[in-house]
Enzyme design. Structure first.
Site: not given
Ligand code: DHE
Length: 576
Positions: A77, A80-81, A118, A357, A399
């Site tokens: 939760c 988002c919240h 939600m 993001h 994204h």
């Molecule tokens: Fe990410 C980048 C946040 C879920 C894989 N992810 C980022 C960035 C943020 C972020 C803020 C940019 C960082 C930067 O460039 O400085 N990601 C979040 C979340 O808040 C979210 C939605 C949920 C969470 O709780 O983390 C989330 N992300 C995921 C995944 O489920 C992914 C697919 C698999 C994992 O490893 O958790 C995932 N995020 C990635 C990857 C990047 C990324 C591989 C960098 C991509 C790139 O090419 O730079």
């Protein structure tokens, strides 16, 4: 009985601000994996916290119940919240709001969800009736406050395993360091360093939990990884065997890390941003010693109301000034943090859009484009003039990862993003001098395989644009990628080729989500993760970029849940 529950659900939905038409059809309350792509603060859920407002001997929620509810809240939760329940992309759930709604309305809302976003936690089978009952009661109590994390806490976790004067002065191994890949092994709390040429695992390194990204120092010598648990590992690639030479924890939950890249400041500083506590920290670039912690608690850019927990999302290093570009999610500010004199820190706060993001530079390295995904927009900042250049409406939930830069046959240089919420790919003109009419506009919208896309990728030497769809509810789409040919983009409805990467991996179990393409240094092959659950086999599939055929499959039992991959040369030089 059925009717009573439903009418309560409708009432709850309406009272949380939805229309009768949206609320009336509970079939529309299903949630796709893409809709659930919100922060899960599961690390924070493990932190010890006092149950607020409860005096000794008085426990409206029993101690074990409180612990369980807190865990569920932070996992499902809080993204988002908000940690403090003041709202983020979802509405506020302070006790003022929840007590007005009452237990039954909360319970039914959690159970059925809403078309407004939600998730239907109960009817989807994710939470049991008992869990839902517990969560409705939890929301009627004051939220617990997780601990702060200042300099003393950071210093207590800071370790320099190999002091700078004991590190080599030149590479001590014969690895092709520029073509090494740092691969996140999400659920094992490790990264795998894989040789781009031989495709062999050079080393597995223990890191923080679920490393989110790896970034590379300007010299190409150091890899920085950041775990979800806010632990940073500094890996020295020049050691005989690449090794963690320093580590630190900068908070409880984090996603971003970067290092100084301005000419004259190479490898001098590192920066990391946290989701909790809401802050960023500037560290020494070769020891990780924390130097300056700055809170992001401040006012939202638009309504100018106080936000108690603005999370730090993407951070990049400017090539025009000694500055970090820090994106603050909930306030919608892009902060240009000047590291020239950190004792007299200068920060330019650019008003952009809320819920920033992820994003990347245009091909020139001057403009930074970042998705405000909950607002369906991309913000563009000029890192030379430190000004917002444009806010561009794209599709539903852009994204981009770092996005994809290429030269369009009609519109010149463009940067592209795919979307979580629809099948489109938006191409944005990025050349205000050569193509002023197209600059900062969506010049073309491509139709890909479907929604649930997370990353798009190309390379300056390639003619291909790869679009993944790992969060698409259809398993076939989640396990394949769409490839467009740049030369064909001038045609009326450009077609794409589908690569069945999941099938090519040879793995037959699991959904085989195919995620995040990453090129090798030469730009002639692209690597994809085939991401299965922890107890299933995963793999990496390497595609020949010219022929769009399978070139290699890396299967190894040490490759547990591979997700992000970061090629040393491309990451360090912002090639994408
Ligand atoms: Fe990410 C980048 C946040 C879920 C894989 N992810 C980022 C960035 C943020 C972020 C803020 C940019 C960082 C930067 O460039 O400085 N990601 C979040 C979340 O808040 C979210 C939605 C949920 C969470 O709780 O983390 C989330 N992300 C995921 C995944 O489920 C992914 C697919 C698999 C994992 O490893 O958790 C995932 N995020 C990635 C990857 C990047 C990324 C591989 C960098 C991509 C790139 O090419 O730079």
């Amino acid at each position: 009985m059925k009717r009573t529950i439903f009418s309560v659900a409708v009432a709850a939905t309406l009272s949380l601000g939805l229309t009768a038409a949206m609320a009336a059809d509970p079939k529309k309350h299903g949630t796709t994996p893409g809709d659930r792509y919100e922060p899960s603060l599961n690390i924070l859920g493990d932190q010890p916290m006092d149950q607020p407002g409860v005096k000794p001997g008085e426990t409206p929620l029993g101690g074990a119940e409180f612990q369980k509810a807190k865990q569920i809240y932070f996992e499902r939760c809080a993204g988002c919240h908000g940690v403090l329940r003041n709202g983020a992309t979802g509405p506020a759930l302070t006790t003022k709001v929840t007590k007005e709604r009452g237990f039954e309305a909360l319970r039914d809302f959690i159970n059925f969800g809403s078309p407004g976003g939600m998730p239907n936690w109960g009817t989807s089978g994710d939470l049991t009736a008992d869990d839902i009952n517990l969560m409705a009661r939890y929301l009627l109590e004051e939220p617990p406050q997780p601990p702060e994390f200042g300099l003393p806490e950071m210093k207590a976790t800071w370790k320099v395993h190999v002091p700078v004067d004991q590190r080599p002065t030149k590479p001590m191994n014969d690895l092709d360091l520029d073509n090494l890949f740092s691969v996140t092994l999400r659920d094992s709390g490790e990264v795998a360093l894989i040789d781009g040429g031989t495709k062999e695992i050079v080393k597995i390194i223990h890191t923080g939990y679920a490393v989110h990204i790896s970034r590379i120092s300007a010299s190409g010598r150091y890899v920085f990884t950041i775990g979800r648990d806010a632990k940073i590992n500094l890996i020295d690639l020049w050691m005989k065997e690449p090794t963690t030479v320093a580590e630190i924890k900068i908070g409880a939950e984090a996603r971003s890390v970067e290092t100084s890249k301005m000419k004259g400041w190479e490898d001098k500083y590192a920066i990391a941003g946290a989701y909790w506590p809401p802050q960023y920290v500037i560290m020494d670039g070769v020891t990780l010693e924390p130097k300056k912690i700055v809170s992001t608690r401040s006012m939202t850019y638009d309504t100018q109301e106080f936000h108690p927990e603005p999370r730090v999302a993407a951070i990049v290093a400017s090539h025009y000034h000694p500055e970090f570009v820090v994106n603050v999610k909930e306030t919608g500010h892009i902060l240009m943090v000047n590291y020239e004199d950190i004792k007299n820190l200068k920060v330019t706060a650019i008003e952009a859009e809320r819920f920033l993001h992820d994003g990347g530079f245009d091909a020139s390295g001057r403009y930074f484009l970042v998705a405000a995904n909950a607002r369906n927009k991309v913000a563009v900042v000029d890192t030379k003039e430190n000004k917002l250049v444009a806010l561009i409406e794209t599709g539903t939930k852009p994204h981009p990862g770092r996005g994809a830069n290429f030269v369009h046959p009609k519109f010149g240089p463009v940067w592209a993003t795919s979307h979580l919420g629809d099948e489109t790919i938006a191409l944005i003109g990025t050349d205000p001098e050569g193509h002023p009419d197209q600059a900062w506009k969506v010049v073309q919208v491509l139709e890909g395989q479907g929604g649930g896309s997370l990353f798009i990728k190309t390379h300056p030497k390639s003619k291909h644009i790869y679009v993944d769809t790992p969060l698409n509810p259809e398993a076939e789409l989640a396990s394949s990628v769409a490839v467009f040919n740049v030369d064909e983009l001038g045609q009326k409805e450009p077609k794409y080729t589908v690569l069945p990467i999941g099938e090519w991996s040879g793995i037959t179990e699991g959904v085989r989500r195919v995620v995040q393409g990453e090129y090798n240094k030469m730009g002639d092959e692209i690597w994809f993760s085939v991401w299965n659950a922890r107890d299933q086999e995963s793999a990496i599939v390497v595609v020949d970029d010219k022929t769009l055929t399978k070139k290699a499959v890396i299967r190894d039992k040490r490759l547990v849940t591979p997700t992000g991959k970061f090629n040393v040369f491309n990451t360090r030089n912002d090639v994408y």
